[in-house]
Design a protein around this motif. Structure first.
Motif, PDB file in Angstrom:
ATOM      1  N   LEU A 113     -23.012 -60.132 -47.093  1.00 32.21           N
ATOM      2  CA  LEU A 113     -23.823 -59.721 -46.502  1.00 32.21           C
ATOM      3  C   LEU A 113     -23.342 -58.332 -46.627  1.00 32.21           C
ATOM      4  O   LEU A 113     -23.862 -57.246 -47.024  1.00 32.21           O
ATOM      5  CB  LEU A 113     -24.258 -59.624 -45.132  1.00 32.21           C
ATOM      6  N   ALA A 166     -29.589 -60.646 -48.974  1.00 32.28           N
ATOM      7  CA  ALA A 166     -29.389 -61.488 -47.775  1.00 32.28           C
ATOM      8  C   ALA A 166     -30.174 -62.731 -46.534  1.00 32.28           C
ATOM      9  O   ALA A 166     -29.493 -62.610 -46.107  1.00 32.28           O
ATOM     10  CB  ALA A 166     -29.755 -59.532 -46.599  1.00 32.28           C
ATOM     11  N   TYR A 180     -23.075 -56.844 -37.583  1.00 34.34           N
ATOM     12  CA  TYR A 180     -23.699 -55.599 -38.866  1.00 34.34           C
ATOM     13  C   TYR A 180     -23.773 -54.096 -38.235  1.00 34.34           C
ATOM     14  O   TYR A 180     -22.047 -53.439 -38.524  1.00 34.34           O
ATOM     15  CB  TYR A 180     -24.385 -55.932 -39.183  1.00 34.34           C
ATOM     16  N   ILE A 189     -30.381 -54.372 -45.329  1.00 36.21           N
ATOM     17  CA  ILE A 189     -30.376 -56.237 -45.221  1.00 36.21           C
ATOM     18  C   ILE A 189     -30.638 -55.961 -43.658  1.00 36.21           C
ATOM     19  O   ILE A 189     -30.928 -56.794 -43.014  1.00 36.21           O
ATOM     20  CB  ILE A 189     -28.944 -55.340 -44.918  1.00 36.21           C
ATOM     21  N   ASP A 196     -22.288 -65.315 -43.598  1.00 30.94           N
ATOM     22  CA  ASP A 196     -21.912 -64.100 -42.963  1.00 30.94           C
ATOM     23  C   ASP A 196     -21.304 -62.636 -44.445  1.00 30.94           C
ATOM     24  O   ASP A 196     -21.981 -61.843 -44.008  1.00 30.94           O
ATOM     25  CB  ASP A 196     -21.387 -63.628 -41.924  1.00 30.94           C
TER      26      ASP A 196
END
Lengths: 284, 232
Positions: free
Chosen positions: B81, B69, B124, B139, B78
């Motif tokens: 992830l 990550a 996220y 993460i 991104d």
């Protein structure tokens, strides 16, 4: 033929020592093997109809065992509504692999509402063996998948266990191109492999996987009750998967005790989920 | 320079504190099964089990995920992830441990986005809310550590430390162990954390998720224990 390919492989050219491609399709109420191709050390028996409408096939390895650098590929496809059971004719033996590990790749594609029961015999890994097993499964709406895997340490000259170098087994399940399950087992003998958190004093590992839309908590709880009543020298865990289904993981001291437990689980899952009766491979 | 170091140090200390309310307090990740069955009974047997837990599970799952990550943040990717978030979830086959990680991940994400906000972390959290991501502590930790400008090695090591120190605190309550014994284990385990970081740096994504059967079975069997101090 297999021998020649092996020598080719030694000088670094990628080749298959065995290739098998098979498609099962449903015609009217009956599943047939609609296409089948094999070469090298892999073969299958003619389909046997142990059940009225769905065939069983037995995978055969004609070489007697897997050796250094062998690569095997099996591609199975079940079209919509097809039902198939697959096993092997005998256990898979992996011998010493001084230069290259043995690789076994299996690719399974399940069409809508299809049912695959894939229960091969145990894998026996002998002294100095390195083995990579990668199985990719694509499931569809309403498809069912039962799968077993048993890993056994082979006999070594000095009588010690775990003389294989390592075994890496990866099972990936995809649904609509998304990974929905990764079961990655790595057995790499070191001074602690037999001990706590690893093999817990046991020698054999078994797995039975059920992917089915009706394999819910109630089903899993009652299967757990059933398996708990078996008196065997095993340690097992049963848990619900991220995708509809369950996984049974077993540690034991013999293939037999794992096979017994898996056959109970298989029979129960067949009856509860598929509405099918007890099933015997009639192998022995 | 010194100021920059301190700027990153304090937040890391906060995240790694076993009192950090991530919910890790409630999870033993299978260790309680061994405690109840008297396979882990005291300081030595717990320290041994903890070292195997690090080497045979944490390294291949959350530890490796934290590194990957961090690297995808460095590379500005991104999207990977989300792939990692999914990998962590679908490779954890013991349901309680899977749900435990998800719960801790969600909670950490929400809390850290208030404490150490960054756009990547807000994204996220938004993806977790939209059910496009599950929420994974490894993460979240990578996201916060990257934002704090610490090195990758420091991020991985600190993340392993956070896991280990919370498991030790849980063992102190669960076995039980004396507080001093718990702290001694935390000292003894430090070289192993260093080794684990080195090991993680040598792995690839192909190694991800490799588990040992015994611990996984213990995590599954935890679901069936009658009296439990922990949720996993």
């Amino acid at each position: 033929m297999a021998k020649k390919e092996r020598s080719v492989n030694r000088i670094g050219v990628m080749t298959h020592i065995g290739l098998l491609e098979l498609t099962a399709a449903k015609k009217h109420s009956r599943t047939i093997i609609s296409s089948c191709y094999y070469e090298g050390a892999l073969k299958i028996t003619r389909p046997v109809y142990l059940e009225k409408d769905s065939p069983s096939i037995y995978l055969i390895h004609v070489g007697g065992g897997y050796v250094d650098g062998d690569v095997y590929r099996t591609n199975l496809a079940l079209e919509e509504g097809a039902e198939l059971t697959v096993t092997t004719q005998s256990s898979t033996k992996v011998y010493k692999t001084p230069k290259q590990p043995v690789c076994q790749y299996t690719d399974i594609v399940l069409g809508k509402g299809s049912v695959l029961e894939y229960l091969p015999d145990p894998l026996i890994a002998y002294e100095g063996a390195r083995f990579i097993q990668e199985t990719d499964v694509t499931i569809s709406e309403g498809s069912s998948f039962f799968y077993s895997d048993i890993i056994t340490p082979g006999w070594a000259e000095d009588g010690r266990l775990f003389r294989y170098d390592w075994i890496r087994s990866k099972l990936k399940v995809f649904k609509k191109d998304k990974l929905v399950l990764l079961d990655h087992l790595l057995l790499e003998p070191d001074e602690g492999l037999g001990g706590i958190m690893q093999m817990e004093g046991y020698t054999h590992v078994g797995t039975f996987l059920i992917l089915h839309s009706k394999a819910d908590k109630r089903f899993i709880d009652s299967m757990y009750e059933l398996l708990s009543e078996l008196k065997g020298d095993v340690q097992f865990g049963l848990s619900r998967l991220p995708e509809d289904g369950a996984i049974l993981r077993i540690l034991a001291r013999s293939s037999g005790s794992i096979e017994t437990m898996i056959s109970y689980a298989h029979e129960y899952a067949r009856r509860e989920l598929l509405g099918k009766d007890f099933f015997s491979w009639r192998k022995y | 320079m010194a100021t920059a170091m301190i700027n990153a140090l304090f937040p890391l200390l906060q995240l790694c504190d076993s009192n950090f309310p991530s919910g890790a307090f409630s999870h033993s990740f299978g260790l309680e099964t061994y405690i109840q069955e008297q396979n882990i009974t005291g300081r030595d047997s717990f320290a041994e089990a903890l070292s195997i837990f690090i080497r045979k599970q944490l390294v291949y799952t959350d530890g490796l995920a934290c590194r990957l990550a961090f690297e995808s943040l460095e590379a500005g990717e991104d999207a990977s992830l989300e792939e990692l978030d999914r990998l962590l979830y679908v490779s954890c086959l013991a349901e309680e441990s899977r749900m435990g990680n998800k719960r801790i991940g969600e909670r950490m994400a929400k809390l850290c986005s208030e404490l150490y906000p960054s756009s990547a972390l807000s994204n996220y959290v938004a993806r977790i809310k939209a059910k496009q991501a599950y929420g994974q502590p490894a993460i979240v930790f990578a996201l916060v550590a990257y934002h704090l400008n610490v090195s990758k090695e420091t991020a991985i090591g600190a993340y392993l430390y956070a896991n280990v120190s919370s498991l030790i605190q849980n063992a102190v309550r669960g076995i039980p162990l004396g507080q001093t014994d718990g702290q001694k284990i935390l000292v003894g385990i430090q070289p192993l954390i260093g080794k684990a970081v080195d090991q993680i740096l040598q792995l690839t994504i192909e190694d991800f998720g490799a588990v040992s059967p015994g611990l996984e079975i213990a995590q599954m069997r935890h679901e069936r224990l009658h009296v439990r101090l922990f949720m996993s």
